[in-house]
Design a protein around this motif. Structure first.
Motif, short mmCIF file in Angstrom:
data_model
loop_
_atom_site.label_atom_id
_atom_site.label_comp_id
_atom_site.label_asym_id
_atom_site.label_seq_id
_atom_site.Cartn_x
_atom_site.Cartn_y
_atom_site.Cartn_z
N PRO A 256 45.99 42.67 39.40
CA PRO A 256 46.40 41.12 39.49
C PRO A 256 45.24 40.43 38.68
CG PRO A 256 44.99 41.96 41.51
CD PRO A 256 45.33 43.14 40.55
N SER A 257 45.67 39.02 38.49
CA SER A 257 44.91 38.22 37.73
C SER A 257 43.42 38.13 38.25
CB SER A 257 45.73 36.63 37.99
OG SER A 257 45.03 35.82 37.03
N GLY A 258 42.59 38.00 37.38
CA GLY A 258 41.08 38.01 37.71
C GLY A 258 40.39 39.25 38.18
N LYS B 256 40.35 43.01 34.12
CA LYS B 256 40.99 44.07 33.10
C LYS B 256 40.74 43.56 31.91
CE LYS B 256 45.64 42.42 34.47
NZ LYS B 256 45.13 41.16 35.05
N THR B 257 40.79 42.15 31.55
CA THR B 257 40.53 41.61 30.29
C THR B 257 39.05 41.81 29.81
OG1 THR B 257 42.53 39.97 30.47
CG2 THR B 257 41.06 39.62 28.80
N THR B 258 38.30 41.66 30.70
CA THR B 258 36.68 41.64 30.41
C THR B 258 36.48 43.02 30.28
OG1 THR B 258 36.14 39.97 32.17
CG2 THR B 258 34.55 41.46 31.40
N LEU B 259 37.14 44.09 30.69
CA LEU B 259 36.99 45.50 30.22
C LEU B 259 37.39 45.89 28.98
CD1 LEU B 259 37.85 47.63 33.54
CD2 LEU B 259 35.74 47.93 32.12
P1 ATP Z 1 44.08 37.69 33.95
O1 ATP Z 1 45.17 38.63 34.05
O2 ATP Z 1 44.41 36.40 34.55
O3 ATP Z 1 43.62 37.59 32.55
P2 ATP Z 1 41.88 39.55 34.56
O4 ATP Z 1 42.14 40.61 35.28
O5 ATP Z 1 42.32 39.74 32.85
O6 ATP Z 1 42.62 38.09 34.69
P3 ATP Z 1 39.16 38.81 33.60
O7 ATP Z 1 39.84 37.78 32.36
O8 ATP Z 1 38.57 39.86 33.09
O9 ATP Z 1 40.23 39.06 34.66
O10 ATP Z 1 38.32 37.86 34.48
C1 ATP Z 1 37.68 38.44 35.59
C2 ATP Z 1 36.85 37.28 36.22
O11 ATP Z 1 35.65 37.07 35.28
C3 ATP Z 1 37.36 35.91 36.40
O12 ATP Z 1 36.98 35.56 37.65
C4 ATP Z 1 36.98 35.23 35.34
O13 ATP Z 1 37.01 33.78 35.46
C5 ATP Z 1 35.83 35.71 35.10
N1 ATP Z 1 35.47 35.34 33.59
C6 ATP Z 1 35.87 36.04 32.45
N2 ATP Z 1 35.44 35.67 31.39
C7 ATP Z 1 34.33 34.84 31.67
C8 ATP Z 1 33.22 34.16 31.01
N3 ATP Z 1 33.22 34.29 29.66
N4 ATP Z 1 32.47 33.49 31.46
C9 ATP Z 1 32.36 33.33 33.03
N5 ATP Z 1 33.26 34.01 33.58
C10 ATP Z 1 34.22 34.70 33.00
#
Ligand code: ATP
Length: 350
Positions: free
Chosen positions: A41-43, A46-49
């Protein structure tokens, strides 16, 4: 054997933003030519990984190893441009002022013009866009632009291809065909790839291995079949696919009492007589049978062409879904007989 050697290996990777843990102890492996997909799910992180693997984010702990070399750890951060990665983004990110040819040839600077032409034409044939070689991105549809982006990413034969929600900007019917094509192209080039999506159908169509991700952890790293039919826990079970969770009690050595009646089957009971369980009931495992003693009331119906998805209220007042041939067109409020396909029920201790 080379195929067995992991190309990409993450070991116990940790990452926090301002002390908030976003990736918590992730360990996964991709073999050469394997396509992985992070689904969540969002947040969930996964994008961070993906950004960690790309070299855009440093990590606090653990290791990222690509082809045997550590590219990220608490003390190592190999720059993104030195990682030999191909990237495909949601918004295609083509260079608007460059033609299709020039976009694809962009990463082939070290090659002679002749070699570049050969490689670009090879890729254009693969993505079925030979006739668009001189076109500019704005002259192409979204699906065509994403094909060019894929060709551009694959052109320098990357050590790893990363795809960030690559189908999100495309309409549903195009998405269905492009997911299959993208998988075929990645497989044809034997590229190792990792995709990120929140859409399970994209993950099912593209990936060999799916990593179901919640709150920065990978709950299950497994085939689409296992993620759907043998989910690691109740949260994975309800996130992936449709279904209902109903309560039950183990009533004997091989029986279970629940809102669908007393069930006997080859399912594995997670605990002994008297204990409470949660049952995952998939819509395709609830069969319509007029002669069944279990009668359920139709509270919602959704016509889907070949079948109808009924939401049913059981005598226990719990609800479940049933996918029934659309020739069995019943009305809201009607009661229909149902039998569960007991071989496929998934049980978790309550
Ligand atoms: P989405 O599908 O909405 O993109 P995601 O699963 O890819 O979500 P991420 O973008 O990896 O999730 O974000 C994970 C968490 O880390 C979120 O709570 C986001 O707000 C936080 N986050 C991501 N990048 C940063 C950053 N550069 N600084 C601070 N918090 C961050």
């Amino acid at each position: 054997m080379e195929n067995q050697t992991p190309r990409l290996e993450l070991t116990n990777v940790h990452k926090s933003f301002a002390k908030k843990p976003v990736v918590q102890g992730v360990s996964i492996e991709l073999a050469r030519g394997e396509i992985g997909c992070l689904l969540g799910p969002s947040g969930c992180g996964k994008t961070t990984l993906l950004r960690i693997i790309a070299g855009f984010e440093p990590i606090d702990g653990g290791q990222v190893i690509l082809n045997g070399n550590c590219i990220s750890s608490a003390s190592i951060l190999v720059p993104a441009e030195k990682r030999k990665l191909g990237m495909v983004f949601q918004d295609y990110a083509l260079f608007p002022h460059l033609s299709v040819f020039e976009n694809i040839a962009f990463g082939l600077g070290a090659q002679s013009r002749r070699e570049q032409e050969k490689r670009v034409m090879e890729l254009l044939e693969m993505v079925k866009l030979e006739t668009a070689v001189r076109a500019y991105p704005h002259e192409l549809s979204g699906g065509q632009q994403q094909r060019v982006a894929l060709a551009r990413a694959l052109a320098p034969e990357p050590a790893l291809l990363l795809l960030d929600e690559p189908f999100s900007n495309l309409d549903a019917s195009l998405r269905d065909t492009l997911t299959v094509e993208v998988r075929d192209i990645i497989k044809a080039t034997a590229t190792t790839a990792l995709m990120v999506t929140h859409n399970q159908f994209e993950a099912f169509s593209v990936a060999d291995t799916i990593g179901v991700t919640f709150s920065g952890t990978i709950r299950q790293w497994d085939s689409a079949y296992n993620v759907y039919h043998h989910p690691a826990d109740l949260e994975v079970a309800t996130f992936v696919g449709d279904g209902a969770v109903i309560k039950g009690e183990v009533s004997g050595p091989d029986t279970l009492m629940c809102g669908l009646g007393e069930l006997r089957g080859s399912f594995t009971l997670p605990c002994a007589k008297g204990c409470q369980v949660n049952l995952l009931v998939r819509p395709e495992d609830v069969l319509h049978d007029d002669s069944s003693p279990v009668q359920a009331r139709i509270v919602h119906k959704s016509f889907r062409g070949p079948n109808i998805l009924y939401k049913l209220e059981l005598p226990s007042a719990e609800t479940c879904l049933a996918l029934v041939s659309s020739h069995h067109d019943h009305q809201l409020g009607e009661r229909i007989g149902i039998v569960p396909d007991v071989e496929n029920l998934v049980l978790f201790p309550a």
